[in-house]
Design an enzyme around this catalytic site. Sequence first.
Site, PDB file in Angstrom:
ATOM      1  N   CYS A 175      28.618 -73.379  69.888  1.00  0.00           N
ATOM      2  CA  CYS A 175      28.244 -72.016  70.236  1.00  0.00           C
ATOM      3  C   CYS A 175      27.430 -71.973  71.523  1.00  0.00           C
ATOM      4  O   CYS A 175      26.362 -72.586  71.596  1.00  0.00           O
ATOM      5  CB  CYS A 175      27.436 -71.410  69.090  1.00  0.00           C
ATOM      6  SG  CYS A 175      26.740 -69.791  69.448  1.00  0.00           S
ATOM      7  N   TRP A 187      28.952 -70.331  59.191  1.00  0.00           N
ATOM      8  CA  TRP A 187      28.725 -71.727  59.557  1.00  0.00           C
ATOM      9  C   TRP A 187      28.359 -72.536  58.319  1.00  0.00           C
ATOM     10  O   TRP A 187      27.618 -72.067  57.455  1.00  0.00           O
ATOM     11  CB  TRP A 187      27.589 -71.820  60.570  1.00  0.00           C
ATOM     12  CG  TRP A 187      27.877 -71.171  61.888  1.00  0.00           C
ATOM     13  CD1 TRP A 187      27.391 -69.983  62.342  1.00  0.00           C
ATOM     14  CD2 TRP A 187      28.697 -71.698  62.934  1.00  0.00           C
ATOM     15  NE1 TRP A 187      27.863 -69.726  63.611  1.00  0.00           N
ATOM     16  CE2 TRP A 187      28.670 -70.762  63.995  1.00  0.00           C
ATOM     17  CE3 TRP A 187      29.463 -72.861  63.081  1.00  0.00           C
ATOM     18  CZ2 TRP A 187      29.371 -70.954  65.190  1.00  0.00           C
ATOM     19  CZ3 TRP A 187      30.156 -73.047  64.268  1.00  0.00           C
ATOM     20  CH2 TRP A 187      30.109 -72.110  65.303  1.00  0.00           C
ATOM     21  N   ARG A 195      24.817 -60.205  60.009  1.00  0.00           N
ATOM     22  CA  ARG A 195      25.613 -61.363  60.394  1.00  0.00           C
ATOM     23  C   ARG A 195      24.858 -62.651  60.081  1.00  0.00           C
ATOM     24  O   ARG A 195      23.630 -62.689  60.075  1.00  0.00           O
ATOM     25  CB  ARG A 195      25.930 -61.298  61.884  1.00  0.00           C
ATOM     26  CG  ARG A 195      26.647 -60.038  62.317  1.00  0.00           C
ATOM     27  CD  ARG A 195      26.909 -60.063  63.810  1.00  0.00           C
ATOM     28  NE  ARG A 195      25.667 -60.209  64.556  1.00  0.00           N
ATOM     29  CZ  ARG A 195      25.572 -60.784  65.761  1.00  0.00           C
ATOM     30  NH1 ARG A 195      26.646 -61.269  66.333  1.00  0.00           N
ATOM     31  NH2 ARG A 195      24.414 -60.869  66.376  1.00  0.00           N
ATOM     32  N   THR A 198      24.337 -65.843  61.812  1.00  0.00           N
ATOM     33  CA  THR A 198      24.557 -66.422  63.123  1.00  0.00           C
ATOM     34  C   THR A 198      23.691 -67.643  63.382  1.00  0.00           C
ATOM     35  O   THR A 198      22.697 -67.888  62.698  1.00  0.00           O
ATOM     36  CB  THR A 198      24.254 -65.381  64.219  1.00  0.00           C
ATOM     37  OG1 THR A 198      22.843 -65.076  64.185  1.00  0.00           O
ATOM     38  CG2 THR A 198      25.031 -64.100  64.020  1.00  0.00           C
ATOM     39  N   VAL A 199      24.083 -68.393  64.378  1.00  0.00           N
ATOM     40  CA  VAL A 199      23.219 -69.384  64.995  1.00  0.00           C
ATOM     41  C   VAL A 199      23.051 -68.980  66.459  1.00  0.00           C
ATOM     42  O   VAL A 199      23.940 -68.327  67.017  1.00  0.00           O
ATOM     43  CB  VAL A 199      23.808 -70.814  64.910  1.00  0.00           C
ATOM     44  CG1 VAL A 199      23.768 -71.324  63.493  1.00  0.00           C
ATOM     45  CG2 VAL A 199      25.230 -70.887  65.471  1.00  0.00           C
ATOM     46  N   GLU A 209      17.850 -64.366  67.768  1.00  0.00           N
ATOM     47  CA  GLU A 209      18.387 -63.885  69.037  1.00  0.00           C
ATOM     48  C   GLU A 209      18.152 -64.960  70.101  1.00  0.00           C
ATOM     49  O   GLU A 209      17.017 -65.259  70.457  1.00  0.00           O
ATOM     50  CB  GLU A 209      17.711 -62.572  69.446  1.00  0.00           C
ATOM     51  CG  GLU A 209      18.007 -62.107  70.867  1.00  0.00           C
ATOM     52  CD  GLU A 209      19.483 -62.083  71.197  1.00  0.00           C
ATOM     53  OE1 GLU A 209      19.889 -62.762  72.165  1.00  0.00           O
ATOM     54  OE2 GLU A 209      20.249 -61.397  70.473  1.00  0.00           O
ATOM     55  N   SER A 210      19.236 -65.533  70.609  1.00  0.00           N
ATOM     56  CA  SER A 210      19.120 -66.684  71.503  1.00  0.00           C
ATOM     57  C   SER A 210      18.287 -66.385  72.748  1.00  0.00           C
ATOM     58  O   SER A 210      17.489 -67.215  73.186  1.00  0.00           O
ATOM     59  CB  SER A 210      20.505 -67.174  71.913  1.00  0.00           C
ATOM     60  OG  SER A 210      21.202 -66.203  72.680  1.00  0.00           O
ATOM     61  N   TYR A 230      34.538 -63.400  75.791  1.00  0.00           N
ATOM     62  CA  TYR A 230      34.894 -62.987  74.430  1.00  0.00           C
ATOM     63  C   TYR A 230      35.630 -61.649  74.457  1.00  0.00           C
ATOM     64  O   TYR A 230      36.564 -61.425  73.679  1.00  0.00           O
ATOM     65  CB  TYR A 230      33.636 -62.896  73.558  1.00  0.00           C
ATOM     66  CG  TYR A 230      33.086 -64.241  73.182  1.00  0.00           C
ATOM     67  CD1 TYR A 230      33.492 -64.875  72.012  1.00  0.00           C
ATOM     68  CD2 TYR A 230      32.171 -64.900  73.993  1.00  0.00           C
ATOM     69  CE1 TYR A 230      32.996 -66.119  71.661  1.00  0.00           C
ATOM     70  CE2 TYR A 230      31.670 -66.145  73.664  1.00  0.00           C
ATOM     71  CZ  TYR A 230      32.088 -66.750  72.493  1.00  0.00           C
ATOM     72  OH  TYR A 230      31.607 -67.987  72.155  1.00  0.00           O
TER      73      TYR A 230
END
Length: 324
Positions: free
Chosen positions: A65, A98, A128, A130-131, A146-147, A196
């Site tokens: 990711c 995941w 969601r 998420t990673v 949140e990255s 995306y």
Amino acid sequence: MTISATTPASIVEAKDSKHALSIPVDKKGFYVRPETTFRNTISSEPGAQFAPEKGRYHLYISYGCPWAHRTLLLRALKGLEGIITVDAVHWFLDERGWQFTDGYTDSLYDTKFIKELYYKANPDYVGRFTVPVLWDKKTETIVNNESAEIVRILNTAFNDFITPENSSRDFYPESLRAEIDQVNQWVYETINNGVYKVGFSTSQEAYDQHIPPLFDALDNIEATLGKDDYLVGNTLTEADVRAWTSIIRFDPVYHTHFKCNIKSIEKDYPNILKWARRIYQLPGVAETVDMDFIKKSYYKSNVKNNPNGVVPAGNGPNLAQPIV
């Protein structure tokens, strides 16, 4: 690369088979990325819920990711390997989320899916799975998923626990913040999320609308890097970090898998390639890249784009080659 637990009425889930990865698209076939939900920070301010401590926090990431890769990259650039522990999920992603399997384990709780951590943090969670996930071992909850925010947390929150050389590295310096924010915005819209929007298009209209801005943005970066070594202020900043994790995936994944095939980084963007190699060859960065994992994660998880799960042989340009 994310999974929805619920789907807004205006979004259609595009999926092909049992446990197939669901892609949120609108009724016209345009990809729609939902928002993240855990948005806390780590602060040394008195009374802060999450205070900086050595060994207290844990990152859950996927090497596949690009959003999670940002956080792993910042951890390496700041020398936080001894401060923040890490677990990686398996490369396969489907609608269950995941997972930890086949040698990829959750060292804290031995969970089987990342969604178990979300429900541990909040049993009533709706959203969601998420990673990346920045986890607090002390209170056993998610600090942030949140990255972009995790990158900024890692940039400053643990400076008291690392070497003076590493603490002095500021990837979001105050004097450049306005320009960094501006670059981040258009890079996100056209490249990070742009690939995306192109690759997950389910209509020709959506694809045709999103493909030109992607390559216009790459042309813009190429021009910038023809004059400077980095995207903002001729110094390494979070703008480079955020763009770089998408760029290194471009030729081996997005060019083919997402039909972003007008140009390639290796053949058409020499300045971007030089910049990608410059960052890759910084101490600790190469260790954050697992191209075999990256390719499997996309080509085997996204059966909509690649029904037979065949993984191409090429890894894109050799980033370890000398910078010339």
